[in-house]
Design an enzyme around this catalytic site. Structure first.
Site, PDB file in Angstrom:
ATOM      1  N   ASP A  57      71.871  14.245  -0.693  1.00  0.00           N
ATOM      2  CA  ASP A  57      72.659  13.694  -1.607  1.00  0.00           C
ATOM      3  C   ASP A  57      73.779  14.378  -2.254  1.00  0.00           C
ATOM      4  O   ASP A  57      73.465  15.722  -2.645  1.00  0.00           O
ATOM      5  CB  ASP A  57      71.591  13.459  -2.843  1.00  0.00           C
ATOM      6  CG  ASP A  57      70.326  12.514  -2.479  1.00  0.00           C
ATOM      7  OD1 ASP A  57      70.675  11.549  -1.693  1.00  0.00           O
ATOM      8  OD2 ASP A  57      69.246  13.019  -2.517  1.00  0.00           O
TER       9      ASP A  57
ATOM     10  N   TYR B  92      67.803   9.282  -7.811  1.00  0.00           N
ATOM     11  CA  TYR B  92      66.640   8.724  -7.413  1.00  0.00           C
ATOM     12  C   TYR B  92      66.469   7.390  -6.737  1.00  0.00           C
ATOM     13  O   TYR B  92      66.052   6.477  -6.913  1.00  0.00           O
ATOM     14  CB  TYR B  92      65.803   8.320  -8.993  1.00  0.00           C
ATOM     15  CG  TYR B  92      65.751   9.753  -9.844  1.00  0.00           C
ATOM     16  CD1 TYR B  92      65.246  10.880  -9.311  1.00  0.00           C
ATOM     17  CD2 TYR B  92      66.433   9.635 -11.088  1.00  0.00           C
ATOM     18  CE1 TYR B  92      65.136  12.136 -10.248  1.00  0.00           C
ATOM     19  CE2 TYR B  92      66.469  10.836 -11.637  1.00  0.00           C
ATOM     20  CZ  TYR B  92      65.721  12.131 -11.411  1.00  0.00           C
ATOM     21  OH  TYR B  92      65.762  12.995 -12.108  1.00  0.00           O
TER      22      TYR B  92
ATOM     23  N   ASP C 266      72.149  19.190   3.194  1.00  0.00           N
ATOM     24  CA  ASP C 266      71.756  18.566   2.065  1.00  0.00           C
ATOM     25  C   ASP C 266      72.292  17.184   2.224  1.00  0.00           C
ATOM     26  O   ASP C 266      73.006  16.837   2.858  1.00  0.00           O
ATOM     27  CB  ASP C 266      72.251  19.201   0.736  1.00  0.00           C
ATOM     28  CG  ASP C 266      71.846  18.406  -0.433  1.00  0.00           C
ATOM     29  OD1 ASP C 266      70.645  18.412  -0.697  1.00  0.00           O
ATOM     30  OD2 ASP C 266      72.889  17.775  -1.192  1.00  0.00           O
TER      31      ASP C 266
ATOM     32  N   LYS D   2      64.534  23.501  -3.387  1.00  0.00           N
ATOM     33  CA  LYS D   2      65.586  24.295  -3.409  1.00  0.00           C
ATOM     34  C   LYS D   2      66.052  24.711  -4.902  1.00  0.00           C
ATOM     35  O   LYS D   2      65.976  23.683  -5.639  1.00  0.00           O
ATOM     36  CB  LYS D   2      66.834  23.682  -2.642  1.00  0.00           C
ATOM     37  CG  LYS D   2      66.773  23.400  -1.298  1.00  0.00           C
ATOM     38  CD  LYS D   2      67.746  22.837  -0.821  1.00  0.00           C
ATOM     39  CE  LYS D   2      67.913  21.348  -1.098  1.00  0.00           C
ATOM     40  NZ  LYS D   2      68.931  20.723  -0.352  1.00  0.00           N
TER      41      LYS D   2
ATOM     42  N   GLN E  21      63.855  15.803  -3.602  1.00  0.00           N
ATOM     43  CA  GLN E  21      63.447  14.436  -3.923  1.00  0.00           C
ATOM     44  C   GLN E  21      62.539  14.514  -5.203  1.00  0.00           C
ATOM     45  O   GLN E  21      61.301  13.774  -5.039  1.00  0.00           O
ATOM     46  CB  GLN E  21      63.137  13.631  -2.731  1.00  0.00           C
ATOM     47  CG  GLN E  21      63.885  13.538  -1.700  1.00  0.00           C
ATOM     48  CD  GLN E  21      65.337  12.701  -2.215  1.00  0.00           C
ATOM     49  OE1 GLN E  21      65.164  11.559  -2.469  1.00  0.00           O
ATOM     50  NE2 GLN E  21      66.455  13.365  -1.783  1.00  0.00           N
TER      51      GLN E  21
ATOM     52  N   CYS F 199      61.469  17.961  -0.429  1.00  0.00           N
ATOM     53  CA  CYS F 199      60.452  18.307  -1.422  1.00  0.00           C
ATOM     54  C   CYS F 199      60.206  17.102  -2.201  1.00  0.00           C
ATOM     55  O   CYS F 199      61.273  16.710  -3.041  1.00  0.00           O
ATOM     56  CB  CYS F 199      61.201  19.627  -2.261  1.00  0.00           C
ATOM     57  SG  CYS F 199      60.054  20.132  -3.602  1.00  0.00           S
TER      58      CYS F 199
END
Length: 187
Positions: free
Chosen positions: A18, A27, A16, A105, A60, A93
């Site tokens: 972040d 963001y 992953d 996810k 995302q 995504c």
């Protein structure tokens, strides 16, 4: 006798982004805000030294929500690669949670796409992340899952995870070398 590094049982390791490889800046649209997690460079170096392909799989939703542009997201991913080196696959995504896509996810679509791109059977991969959605996506396709909790990881996600490690180096050591004790509380 070969001098090639010994390859463990996993044929790819997906991370992953972040909260796992870099600090989670919600963001994030500014590459200047990207800060690498302290143990990420060493952990990635260990996987690369073992000759195992690595990738990023990241939700995302800011794109789907109109909070960041696809170009801004791409610039952030480029900065992650500049700081941490190249990845064999980068998947994200762009959908909002309510879009019901196959890739966000905890759905496993992104992971399946990464497996196909890398030519690896999903059950021969491992996924490392900081929240339950990362673990759930991995388990949905039979991949190994390692949770590396952060301040945002919920206690129930830690309890449900099959393997918990306190940092990325510990997670990678577990994946490369195994452990007699599969679950250790991150503390």
């Amino acid at each position: 006798m070969s001098s090639a590094p010994r390859r463990p049982g996993y044929e790819a390791v997906l991370f992953d982004k972040d909260g796992t490889l870099v600090l989670d800046v919600p963001y994030c649209a500014d590459p200047r805000l990207v800060q690498v997690m302290p143990t990420a460079p060493a952990a990635l170096a260990m996987v690369r030294a073992a000759g195992i392909p690595i990738g990023i799989v990241s939700n995302q939703s800011g794109i789907g929500r109109g909070l960041i542009s696809p170009d801004a997201a791409a610039a952030v991913f480029d900065e992650v690669e500049r700081l941490l080196g190249p990845f064999d696959t980068v998947r994200y995504c762009p959908h909002a949670p309510e879009d019901g896509c196959r890739c966000r996810k905890p759905r496993p679509g992104m992971l399946l796409d990464a497996a196909e791109e890398l030519g690896v059977a999903p059950e021969r991969m491992a996924v490392v992340g900081d929240i339950g959605a990362d673990v759930d996506a991995a388990l949905a396709i039979g991949a190994a899952a390692v949770l590396v909790p952060t301040a945002v990881t919920r206690p129930e996600e830690i309890r449900r995870a099959p393997v918990v490690r306190p940092d990325l180096v510990s997670a990678v050591e577990y994946l490369l070398h195994g452990a007699a004790d599969p679950v250790r509380a991150a503390g």
